[in-house]
Design a protein around this motif. Structure first.
Motif, PDB file in Angstrom:
ATOM      1  N   ILE A 102      10.204 118.453 -40.416  1.00 27.66           N
ATOM      2  CA  ILE A 102      10.293 119.901 -40.621  1.00 27.66           C
ATOM      3  C   ILE A 102       9.764 120.554 -39.348  1.00 27.66           C
ATOM      4  CG2 ILE A 102       9.542 121.858 -42.025  1.00 27.66           C
ATOM      5  CD1 ILE A 102       9.054 119.836 -44.315  1.00 27.66           C
ATOM      6  N   ASN A 103      10.670 121.172 -38.574  1.00 27.18           N
ATOM      7  CA  ASN A 103      10.257 121.753 -37.297  1.00 27.18           C
ATOM      8  C   ASN A 103       9.764 123.190 -37.465  1.00 27.18           C
ATOM      9  OD1 ASN A 103      12.527 123.379 -37.531  1.00 27.18           O
ATOM     10  ND2 ASN A 103      13.755 122.160 -36.105  1.00 27.18           N
TER      11      ASN A 103
ATOM     12  N   MET B 277      -0.802 124.558 -45.483  1.00 27.21           N
ATOM     13  CA  MET B 277       0.246 123.718 -46.060  1.00 27.21           C
ATOM     14  C   MET B 277      -0.153 123.205 -47.443  1.00 27.21           C
ATOM     15  SD  MET B 277       2.400 124.211 -43.839  1.00 27.21           S
ATOM     16  CE  MET B 277       3.623 123.379 -44.854  1.00 27.21           C
ATOM     17  N   GLU B 278      -1.441 122.981 -47.636  1.00 28.57           N
ATOM     18  CA  GLU B 278      -1.926 122.588 -48.968  1.00 28.57           C
ATOM     19  C   GLU B 278      -1.627 123.687 -49.987  1.00 28.57           C
ATOM     20  OE1 GLU B 278      -6.124 121.281 -51.171  1.00 28.57           O
ATOM     21  OE2 GLU B 278      -6.150 122.179 -49.163  1.00 28.57           O
ATOM     22  N   MET B 279      -1.958 124.930 -49.623  1.00 29.57           N
ATOM     23  CA  MET B 279      -1.684 126.046 -50.538  1.00 29.57           C
ATOM     24  C   MET B 279      -0.187 126.191 -50.793  1.00 29.57           C
ATOM     25  SD  MET B 279      -4.351 129.077 -49.463  1.00 29.57           S
ATOM     26  CE  MET B 279      -4.089 129.009 -47.691  1.00 29.57           C
ATOM     27  N   TYR B 280       0.606 126.008 -49.739  1.00 26.55           N
ATOM     28  CA  TYR B 280       2.060 126.136 -49.875  1.00 26.55           C
ATOM     29  C   TYR B 280       2.611 125.109 -50.858  1.00 26.55           C
ATOM     30  CZ  TYR B 280       7.006 125.679 -48.706  1.00 26.55           C
ATOM     31  OH  TYR B 280       8.378 125.582 -48.795  1.00 26.55           O
ATOM     32  N   TYR B 281       2.215 123.856 -50.678  1.00 28.42           N
ATOM     33  CA  TYR B 281       2.774 122.808 -51.534  1.00 28.42           C
ATOM     34  C   TYR B 281       2.247 122.884 -52.970  1.00 28.42           C
ATOM     35  CZ  TYR B 281       5.158 120.635 -47.627  1.00 28.42           C
ATOM     36  OH  TYR B 281       6.009 120.400 -46.577  1.00 28.42           O
TER      37      TYR B 281
ATOM     38  N   ILE C  33       6.862 115.021 -41.884  1.00 30.91           N
ATOM     39  CA  ILE C  33       6.063 115.577 -40.788  1.00 30.91           C
ATOM     40  C   ILE C  33       6.404 117.053 -40.661  1.00 30.91           C
ATOM     41  CG2 ILE C  33       5.500 115.502 -38.330  1.00 30.91           C
ATOM     42  CD1 ILE C  33       6.324 112.598 -38.276  1.00 30.91           C
ATOM     43  N   VAL C  34       5.370 117.889 -40.708  1.00 26.51           N
ATOM     44  CA  VAL C  34       5.546 119.339 -40.586  1.00 26.51           C
ATOM     45  C   VAL C  34       4.883 119.785 -39.295  1.00 26.51           C
ATOM     46  CG1 VAL C  34       5.143 121.575 -41.663  1.00 26.51           C
ATOM     47  CG2 VAL C  34       5.402 119.538 -43.098  1.00 26.51           C
ATOM     48  N   THR C  35       5.625 120.515 -38.446  1.00 28.00           N
ATOM     49  CA  THR C  35       5.051 120.964 -37.184  1.00 28.00           C
ATOM     50  C   THR C  35       5.446 122.402 -36.879  1.00 28.00           C
ATOM     51  OG1 THR C  35       4.849 120.490 -34.816  1.00 28.00           O
ATOM     52  CG2 THR C  35       6.996 120.117 -35.807  1.00 28.00           C
ATOM     53  N   THR C  36       4.618 123.067 -36.091  1.00 30.39           N
ATOM     54  CA  THR C  36       4.928 124.419 -35.633  1.00 30.39           C
ATOM     55  C   THR C  36       5.797 124.379 -34.381  1.00 30.39           C
ATOM     56  OG1 THR C  36       2.829 124.390 -34.431  1.00 30.39           O
ATOM     57  CG2 THR C  36       2.833 125.430 -36.599  1.00 30.39           C
ATOM     58  N   SER C  37       6.030 123.196 -33.834  1.00 32.95           N
ATOM     59  CA  SER C  37       6.831 123.068 -32.611  1.00 32.95           C
ATOM     60  C   SER C  37       8.177 122.418 -32.932  1.00 32.95           C
ATOM     61  CB  SER C  37       6.062 122.258 -31.570  1.00 32.95           C
ATOM     62  OG  SER C  37       5.717 120.975 -32.068  1.00 32.95           O
ATOM     63  N   ASN C  38       8.479 121.326 -32.277  1.00 32.19           N
ATOM     64  CA  ASN C  38       9.735 120.621 -32.517  1.00 32.19           C
ATOM     65  C   ASN C  38       9.501 119.128 -32.350  1.00 32.19           C
ATOM     66  OD1 ASN C  38      12.470 120.141 -33.014  1.00 32.19           O
ATOM     67  ND2 ASN C  38      13.132 121.813 -31.675  1.00 32.19           N
ATOM     68  N   PHE C  39      10.584 118.355 -32.358  1.00 33.12           N
ATOM     69  CA  PHE C  39      10.489 116.904 -32.246  1.00 33.12           C
ATOM     70  C   PHE C  39      11.316 116.413 -31.063  1.00 33.12           C
ATOM     71  CE2 PHE C  39       9.839 118.031 -36.669  1.00 33.12           C
ATOM     72  CZ  PHE C  39       8.715 117.314 -37.004  1.00 33.12           C
ATOM     73  N   THR C  40      10.816 115.375 -30.419  1.00 32.92           N
ATOM     74  CA  THR C  40      11.584 114.778 -29.328  1.00 32.92           C
ATOM     75  C   THR C  40      12.792 114.039 -29.893  1.00 32.92           C
ATOM     76  OG1 THR C  40      10.333 112.693 -29.380  1.00 32.92           O
ATOM     77  CG2 THR C  40       9.464 114.465 -27.992  1.00 32.92           C
ATOM     78  N   LYS C  41      13.723 113.744 -29.010  1.00 30.04           N
ATOM     79  CA  LYS C  41      14.926 113.013 -29.433  1.00 30.04           C
ATOM     80  C   LYS C  41      14.547 111.650 -30.002  1.00 30.04           C
ATOM     81  CE  LYS C  41      19.315 111.214 -27.674  1.00 30.04           C
ATOM     82  NZ  LYS C  41      20.176 111.055 -26.461  1.00 30.04           N
ATOM     83  N   ALA C  42      13.597 110.974 -29.345  1.00 30.21           N
ATOM     84  CA  ALA C  42      13.158 109.656 -29.819  1.00 30.21           C
ATOM     85  C   ALA C  42      12.515 109.763 -31.200  1.00 30.21           C
ATOM     86  CB  ALA C  42      12.182 109.047 -28.825  1.00 30.21           C
ATOM     87  N   ALA C  43      11.772 110.842 -31.442  1.00 28.83           N
ATOM     88  CA  ALA C  43      11.136 111.025 -32.750  1.00 28.83           C
ATOM     89  C   ALA C  43      12.187 111.216 -33.836  1.00 28.83           C
ATOM     90  CB  ALA C  43      10.193 112.226 -32.704  1.00 28.83           C
TER      91      ALA C  43
END
Length: 228
Positions: free
Chosen positions: A210-211, A121-125, A188-198
């Protein structure tokens, strides 16, 4: 070693014999009129008791030695333990081997370690025009990267190479981390997803999420432009 235990037993027998003899004689002479047979009885009893206690001492010492031998690790066991330790050490060294930038770019993002995901992600940004400071480590307050764009304001980024969904606790901690590091925005960058509360917490706190699907699309388009 057996002779040593036997010698210790003889010493114990001698001490016990003397103590009983002295004690018995003290009682004998303190009571006038006792038959002389008591005198010899005291002497004989002292010898017998001394032998008994000495024998018990020697036997217990030998039993303790055998117990230590039976419970101690065998040489074969020690060899197996060392072999297992060597395997673990080799495995750890192998897993800790630092990947090159090219290897990170070509790897499946979901197989990367947390640290290598941060490097990706460092290289990407950086390629997106940001100057990037990697924070990470203990006391990072859920901030892995701090981006600084042309406008000059800072963005706190948390990278989660997770399989499970990211919860609202991460969102709340990143909100605090954003303030600690003096950032204007937070992602927040993740390879998964986020809960509804998140998602609800991020919406209230103005934190960008970013899911995995969105990330895959961004990385795919970016990697296609790279010459590795």
């Amino acid at each position: 070693m057996a002779k040593t235990y036997y010698a210790e037993g003889r010493q114990v027998a001698y001490v016990v014999r003397v103590l009983f003899m002295l004690g018995g004689l003290a009682i004998y002479f303190s009571i006038p009129g006792l038959h002389w047979g008591y005198f010899f009885g005291i002497l004989i009893s002292s010898v017998v008791l001394g032998e008994i206690f000495g024998g018990i001492w020697t036997r217990k010492r030998r039993q303790a030695k055998k117990a230590r031998k039976n419970t101690g690790p065998s040489r074969t066991g020690q060899g197996l333990a060392r072999a297992k330790a060597d395997v673990r050490s080799t495995s750890t060294k192998s897993s800790n081997k630092k990947l090159t930038n090219a290897q990170i770019l070509n790897a499946d993002v979901r197989t990367l370690s947390g640290t290598d995901f941060e490097r990706l992600m460092e290289m990407y940004y950086i390629d997106q025009g940001y100057s990037v400071l990697r924070v990470g480590g203990s006391g990072d307050h859920e901030v892995d990267l701090i981006l600084k764009g042309k406008e000059g304001y800072k963005i706190a980024v948390q990278c989660k190479r997770w399989k499970q969904d990211v919860g609202n606790d991460i969102v709340l901690r990143l909100k605090a981390g954003k303030q600690v590091h003096g950032c204007y925005d937070a992602w927040i960058v993740t390879t998964s997803n986020f809960t509804k509360a998140a998602k609800e917490a991020a919406d209230r706190l103005n934190i960008k999420l970013i899911n995995g699907l969105s990330l895959d699309d961004k990385l795919k388009r970016w990697k296609n432009k790279q010459v590795v």
